[in-house]
Write a protein that holds these residues in place. Structure first.
Motif, PDB file in Angstrom:
ATOM      1  N   GLN A   1       0.870  -1.167   0.000  1.00 13.89           N
ATOM      2  CA  GLN A   1       0.000   0.000   0.000  1.00 13.89           C
ATOM      3  C   GLN A   1       0.909   1.219   0.000  1.00 13.89           C
ATOM      4  N   PHE A   2       1.150   1.808  -1.195  1.00 18.33           N
ATOM      5  CA  PHE A   2       1.863   3.078  -1.252  1.00 18.33           C
ATOM      6  C   PHE A   2       0.845   4.155  -0.864  1.00 18.33           C
ATOM      7  N   LEU A   3       1.159   4.894   0.186  1.00 20.54           N
ATOM      8  CA  LEU A   3       0.200   5.855   0.736  1.00 20.54           C
ATOM      9  C   LEU A   3       0.861   7.217   0.867  1.00 20.54           C
ATOM     10  N   ASP A   4       0.364   8.195   0.106  1.00 19.28           N
ATOM     11  CA  ASP A   4       0.895   9.549   0.233  1.00 19.28           C
ATOM     12  C   ASP A   4       0.526  10.122   1.595  1.00 19.28           C
ATOM     13  N   ALA A   5       1.394  10.950   2.134  1.00 14.39           N
ATOM     14  CA  ALA A   5       1.271  11.390   3.519  1.00 14.39           C
ATOM     15  C   ALA A   5       0.051  12.256   3.778  1.00 14.39           C
ATOM     16  N   ASP A   6      -0.554  12.814   2.736  1.00 14.18           N
ATOM     17  CA  ASP A   6      -1.751  13.641   2.940  1.00 14.18           C
ATOM     18  C   ASP A   6      -3.022  12.913   2.560  1.00 14.18           C
ATOM     19  N   ASP A   7      -2.946  11.606   2.321  1.00 14.92           N
ATOM     20  CA  ASP A   7      -4.129  10.824   1.966  1.00 14.92           C
ATOM     21  C   ASP A   7      -4.628  10.027   3.168  1.00 14.92           C
ATOM     22  N   ARG A   8      -5.844   9.491   3.050  1.00 12.75           N
ATOM     23  CA  ARG A   8      -6.463   8.761   4.156  1.00 12.75           C
ATOM     24  C   ARG A   8      -7.111   7.483   3.623  1.00 12.75           C
ATOM     25  N   LEU A   9      -7.063   6.436   4.424  1.00 15.99           N
ATOM     26  CA  LEU A   9      -7.718   5.180   4.103  1.00 15.99           C
ATOM     27  C   LEU A   9      -8.917   4.978   5.016  1.00 15.99           C
ATOM     28  N   ALA A  10     -10.052   4.541   4.456  1.00 15.94           N
ATOM     29  CA  ALA A  10     -11.191   4.145   5.279  1.00 15.94           C
ATOM     30  C   ALA A  10     -10.806   2.895   6.074  1.00 15.94           C
ATOM     31  N   PRO A  11     -11.385   2.688   7.263  1.00 12.58           N
ATOM     32  CA  PRO A  11     -10.978   1.556   8.111  1.00 12.58           C
ATOM     33  C   PRO A  11     -11.062   0.199   7.431  1.00 12.58           C
ATOM     34  N   GLN A  12     -11.973   0.035   6.483  1.00 10.01           N
ATOM     35  CA  GLN A  12     -12.159  -1.262   5.829  1.00 10.01           C
ATOM     36  C   GLN A  12     -11.304  -1.429   4.573  1.00 10.01           C
ATOM     37  N   LYS A  13     -10.506  -0.430   4.193  1.00  9.31           N
ATOM     38  CA  LYS A  13      -9.835  -0.443   2.897  1.00  9.31           C
ATOM     39  C   LYS A  13      -8.962  -1.685   2.710  1.00  9.31           C
ATOM     40  N   LEU A  14      -8.031  -1.911   3.592  1.00 15.59           N
ATOM     41  CA  LEU A  14      -7.081  -3.007   3.390  1.00 15.59           C
ATOM     42  C   LEU A  14      -7.702  -4.371   3.689  1.00 15.59           C
ATOM     43  N   GLU A  15      -8.655  -4.431   4.587  1.00 16.01           N
ATOM     44  CA  GLU A  15      -9.363  -5.686   4.828  1.00 16.01           C
ATOM     45  C   GLU A  15     -10.111  -6.098   3.559  1.00 16.01           C
ATOM     46  N   HIS A  16     -10.841  -5.152   2.988  1.00 18.75           N
ATOM     47  CA  HIS A  16     -11.613  -5.416   1.773  1.00 18.75           C
ATOM     48  C   HIS A  16     -10.694  -5.800   0.612  1.00 18.75           C
ATOM     49  N   GLN A  17      -9.632  -5.032   0.417  1.00 23.02           N
ATOM     50  CA  GLN A  17      -8.762  -5.309  -0.725  1.00 23.02           C
ATOM     51  C   GLN A  17      -7.944  -6.582  -0.532  1.00 23.02           C
ATOM     52  N   SER A  18      -7.602  -6.924   0.709  1.00 18.92           N
ATOM     53  CA  SER A  18      -6.873  -8.176   0.935  1.00 18.92           C
ATOM     54  C   SER A  18      -7.735  -9.372   0.543  1.00 18.92           C
ATOM     55  N   GLU A  19      -9.032  -9.280   0.798  1.00 15.49           N
ATOM     56  CA  GLU A  19      -9.941 -10.364   0.406  1.00 15.49           C
ATOM     57  C   GLU A  19     -10.016 -10.476  -1.120  1.00 15.49           C
ATOM     58  N   LEU A  20     -10.034  -9.332  -1.802  1.00 14.87           N
ATOM     59  CA  LEU A  20     -10.103  -9.351  -3.262  1.00 14.87           C
ATOM     60  C   LEU A  20      -8.844  -9.943  -3.875  1.00 14.87           C
ATOM     61  N   VAL A  21      -7.672  -9.541  -3.402  1.00 14.72           N
ATOM     62  CA  VAL A  21      -6.441 -10.010  -4.046  1.00 14.72           C
ATOM     63  C   VAL A  21      -6.166 -11.478  -3.744  1.00 14.72           C
ATOM     64  N   GLN A  22      -6.654 -11.973  -2.609  1.00 18.84           N
ATOM     65  CA  GLN A  22      -6.407 -13.372  -2.304  1.00 18.84           C
ATOM     66  C   GLN A  22      -7.205 -14.314  -3.207  1.00 18.84           C
TER      67      GLN A  22
END
Length: 307
Positions: free
Chosen positions: A86-107
């Motif tokens: 997850q490349f994340l620019d310092a002024d950006d924000r992720l919703a709490p479910q972002k990586l949980e949701h995307q981890s399920e998709l990529v798996q």
């Protein structure tokens, strides 16, 4: 599956705390967080340290002399262990479910890049736009040409694939993620799409400027020429006129910043028999003027009319 969150930081004292808070709030917890300070001259490093301690968030901090965001991402990439980044620019924000949701998709399918959706927030806090990535039958090469494969922070990137193409091009001042996407696709990358809007891109007041726009558009066009030439070589049966149209429209934008460079690119990059069609950039009135007056005459008329 481990995901590495890599955050390049340059004078991000006013933004990095909120960024780290959004990482801490992730429901997906198998994370490593790497902050790469790119020679900041403000309190970024101190705020990263204090915020990580306050949040009980393990953060690996790396410092480097100022070399740009691409170099900072590569420095973090070299230190990362995650299967996906997850490349994340310092002024950006992720919703709490972002990586949980995307981890399920990529798996499910293990794509090289999971292209994510996002909303843009102005520096005054108001919404600017929302870009939703619809799964389904898509023309990946035209998506690449037209910059429809999202931007850095909404996407999830397979670490081994990014390493296999030598990471980010540190010489580029713009078009960095699309240069990386092009090299990945040229190397056989697979792409999946996520239509959930779980990333906020926050504009900085100081980033909304006209600095180096001519150089940015030259890089933009150079990359589109490389994409077109690759597609023509690999898919010789394809109609290349839509690709040439994108290049033409981009040259028109460059003409507003550097007419001489635009004319040189027009003659160097497009076939002599190219005839532009209607597009979002070039309307029917412009096309008529181009047929009657040629490129220089049509652009001169456009300027006279203030359009």
């Amino acid at each position: 599956m481990l995901i590495s969150v890599i955050i390049p930081c340059y004078n991000a004292a006013g933004h990095i705390e909120g960024c780290l808070e959004s990482v801490k709030a992730q429901r997906f917890t198998n994370l490593e967080v790497i902050c790469v300070d790119d020679g900041s001259t403000d309190d970024t490093c101190l705020i990263v340290e204090r915020t990580a301690e306050r949040l009980s968030l393990p953060v690996r901090s790396i410092q480097q002399p100022n070399a740009g965001a691409a170099a900072a991402r590569n420095k973090g990439l070299a230190a990362a262990s995650g299967a996906y980044i997850q490349f994340l620019d310092a002024d950006d924000r992720l919703a709490p479910q972002k990586l949980e949701h995307q981890s399920e998709l990529v798996q499910r399918t293990r794509p090289t890049v999971l292209v994510g959706s996002f909303r843009t927030i102005s520096f005054d806090g108001s919404p600017v736009r929302e870009v939703v990535q619809r799964p389904g039958e898509r023309d990946i090469w035209m998506d690449l040409m037209c910059q429809r494969l999202s931007i850095t922070s909404p996407n999830l990137w397979e670490r081994s694939a990014v390493l296999s193409v030598n990471g980010w091009d540190e010489e580029l001042g713009s078009s960095q993620e699309y240069d990386l996407l092009f090299r990945l696709l040229r190397n056989g990358a697979t792409i999946e799409f996520d239509d959930a809007v779980n990333t906020e891109i926050h504009q900085r007041r100081e980033s909304i400027s006209h600095t180096n726009l001519a150089s940015n558009w030259k890089r933009f066009i150079d990359l589109r020429v490389r994409i077109r030439d690759h597609v023509r070589q690999v898919h010789s049966e394809r109609d290349m006129r839509p690709f040439d149209q994108v290049i033409f429209d981009s040259i028109r934008v460059l003409h507003g910043h550097d007419p001489e460079a635009a004319l040189a690119m027009l003659h160097r990059t497009l076939p002599k028999d190219f005839s532009p069609g209607r597009s979002q950039t070039s309307g029917s009135g412009y096309i008529l003027a181009h047929r009657l007056l040629g490129f220089k005459g049509a652009e001169r008329l456009r300027r006279m009319l203030g359009k």
